[in-house]
Design a protein around this motif. Structure first.
Motif, mmCIF file in Angstrom:
data_model
loop_
_atom_site.group_PDB
_atom_site.id
_atom_site.type_symbol
_atom_site.label_atom_id
_atom_site.label_comp_id
_atom_site.label_asym_id
_atom_site.label_seq_id
_atom_site.Cartn_x
_atom_site.Cartn_y
_atom_site.Cartn_z
ATOM 1 N N GLU A 154 -67.338 36.122 79.016
ATOM 2 C CA GLU A 154 -67.618 37.535 78.718
ATOM 3 C C GLU A 154 -68.668 37.663 77.619
ATOM 4 O O GLU A 154 -69.579 38.504 77.708
ATOM 5 C CB GLU A 154 -66.333 38.248 78.285
ATOM 6 N N LEU A 155 -68.574 36.828 76.611
ATOM 7 C CA LEU A 155 -69.557 36.883 75.524
ATOM 8 C C LEU A 155 -70.933 36.425 76.001
ATOM 9 O O LEU A 155 -71.947 36.998 75.594
ATOM 10 C CB LEU A 155 -69.093 36.028 74.341
ATOM 11 N N ALA A 156 -70.973 35.405 76.842
ATOM 12 C CA ALA A 156 -72.248 34.927 77.370
ATOM 13 C C ALA A 156 -72.930 36.034 78.183
ATOM 14 O O ALA A 156 -74.141 36.264 78.041
ATOM 15 C CB ALA A 156 -72.036 33.681 78.233
ATOM 16 N N GLN A 157 -72.159 36.749 78.984
ATOM 17 C CA GLN A 157 -72.718 37.865 79.753
ATOM 18 C C GLN A 157 -73.179 38.980 78.827
ATOM 19 O O GLN A 157 -74.258 39.540 79.003
ATOM 20 C CB GLN A 157 -71.690 38.412 80.737
ATOM 21 N N ARG A 158 -72.375 39.301 77.849
ATOM 22 C CA ARG A 158 -72.674 40.381 76.909
ATOM 23 C C ARG A 158 -73.970 40.126 76.143
ATOM 24 O O ARG A 158 -74.736 41.047 75.885
ATOM 25 C CB ARG A 158 -71.499 40.515 75.951
ATOM 26 N N HIS A 159 -74.210 38.846 75.792
ATOM 27 C CA HIS A 159 -75.405 38.496 75.021
ATOM 28 C C HIS A 159 -76.516 37.915 75.898
ATOM 29 O O HIS A 159 -77.558 37.500 75.376
ATOM 30 C CB HIS A 159 -75.039 37.506 73.916
ATOM 31 N N ALA A 160 -76.288 37.889 77.209
ATOM 32 C CA ALA A 160 -77.276 37.419 78.180
ATOM 33 C C ALA A 160 -77.772 36.012 77.849
ATOM 34 O O ALA A 160 -78.973 35.742 77.796
ATOM 35 C CB ALA A 160 -78.440 38.401 78.294
ATOM 36 N N VAL A 161 -76.819 35.101 77.614
ATOM 37 C CA VAL A 161 -77.149 33.704 77.356
ATOM 38 C C VAL A 161 -76.246 32.841 78.230
ATOM 39 O O VAL A 161 -75.167 33.281 78.646
ATOM 40 C CB VAL A 161 -76.963 33.323 75.865
ATOM 41 N N PRO A 162 -76.659 31.596 78.495
ATOM 42 C CA PRO A 162 -75.783 30.688 79.248
ATOM 43 C C PRO A 162 -74.497 30.409 78.477
ATOM 44 O O PRO A 162 -74.470 30.464 77.240
ATOM 45 C CB PRO A 162 -76.615 29.405 79.389
ATOM 46 N N ILE A 163 -73.441 30.078 79.216
ATOM 47 C CA ILE A 163 -72.130 29.861 78.586
ATOM 48 C C ILE A 163 -72.181 28.724 77.569
ATOM 49 O O ILE A 163 -71.559 28.792 76.507
ATOM 50 C CB ILE A 163 -71.027 29.645 79.644
ATOM 51 N N ASN A 164 -72.929 27.657 77.859
ATOM 52 C CA ASN A 164 -73.019 26.544 76.907
ATOM 53 C C ASN A 164 -73.724 26.970 75.626
ATOM 54 O O ASN A 164 -73.386 26.493 74.546
ATOM 55 C CB ASN A 164 -73.708 25.340 77.543
ATOM 56 N N THR A 165 -74.684 27.864 75.750
ATOM 57 C CA THR A 165 -75.349 28.401 74.557
ATOM 58 C C THR A 165 -74.347 29.181 73.719
ATOM 59 O O THR A 165 -74.318 29.064 72.491
ATOM 60 C CB THR A 165 -76.539 29.299 74.954
ATOM 61 N N MET A 166 -73.490 29.961 74.384
ATOM 62 C CA MET A 166 -72.481 30.729 73.661
ATOM 63 C C MET A 166 -71.523 29.790 72.941
ATOM 64 O O MET A 166 -71.166 30.020 71.777
ATOM 65 C CB MET A 166 -71.707 31.649 74.619
ATOM 66 N N ARG A 167 -71.100 28.724 73.608
ATOM 67 C CA ARG A 167 -70.217 27.753 72.950
ATOM 68 C C ARG A 167 -70.886 27.161 71.708
ATOM 69 O O ARG A 167 -70.251 26.998 70.662
ATOM 70 C CB ARG A 167 -69.842 26.640 73.923
ATOM 71 N N THR A 168 -72.181 26.845 71.832
ATOM 72 C CA THR A 168 -72.931 26.294 70.699
ATOM 73 C C THR A 168 -73.021 27.317 69.574
ATOM 74 O O THR A 168 -72.827 26.981 68.398
ATOM 75 C CB THR A 168 -74.342 25.854 71.157
#
Length: 183
Positions: A154-168
């Motif tokens: 959900e956060l990756a979609q919200r910030h328009a970034v890949p999920i691995n980027t969000m984890r990082t």
């Protein structure tokens, strides 16, 4: 255009609601209802019930606006707490009542004592300070993940970034927060 930070603006709207300013209440509702609805919906998991509950939440906010103390907690955290507590009350009301009310007398009070409340307030200020050091999108992601319960997806979609980027982002942000809090 307002020169206030969004947090200061929300705090001002709450203060004006305490003075029974209906326009401030309408503005507060417009600025915060989507977020609070999301919190209530996550807990209740039923859209119709959440829609009814959010109206009750705003009645409580209107009635209790004078209880918000700027500086003790962020205004959005206070609003989220009102919404979350109301939704949890609804969930608790769904459960069957215990047959023996005498058992309730043996349950310890989970509310923090005054010393813990003071420590919690100081900790909250330190956390807010450390969050303000992060880039705005990183701080928003941390709040979303750890205060609002959003998933990585959900956060990756919200910030328009890949999920691995969000984890990082989250991992690095937590490291920076830990360093700031231990300094």
């Amino acid at each position: 255009m307002s020169t206030q930070t969004p947090s200061a603006e929300i705090a001002d709207l709450i203060a004006r609601c305490a003075l029974r300013d209906r326009q401030a209440f309408r503005t507060l509702y417009g600025r915060t209802s989507a977020k609070l609805f999301g919190v209530v919906l996550r807990i209740l998991r039923d859209r119709a019930e959440a829609e009814e509950a959010i109206q009750e939440v705003y009645i409580k906010i209107w009635q209790r606006a004078d209880r918000y103390v700027a500086g003790n907690t962020s205004p959005i955290s206070w609003l989220v707490a009102v919404a979350r507590n109301h939704a949890l009350d609804i969930v608790r009301a769904r459960r069957p009542q215990a047959d023996d009310l005498d058992v309730a007398a043996d349950i310890p009070d989970a509310a923090p004592d005054p010393e813990r409340r003071m420590q919690s307030s100081e900790d909250g200020e330190r956390i807010e300070h450390c969050l303000s050091i992060l880039e705005a999108d990183r701080a928003d992601a941390v709040r979303g993940a750890y205060l609002d319960g959003y998933s990585y997806e959900e956060l990756a979609q919200r910030h328009a970034v890949p999920i691995n980027t969000m984890r990082t982002w989250l991992r690095r942000s937590l490291i920076k927060l830990r360093e700031c809090l231990s300094a």
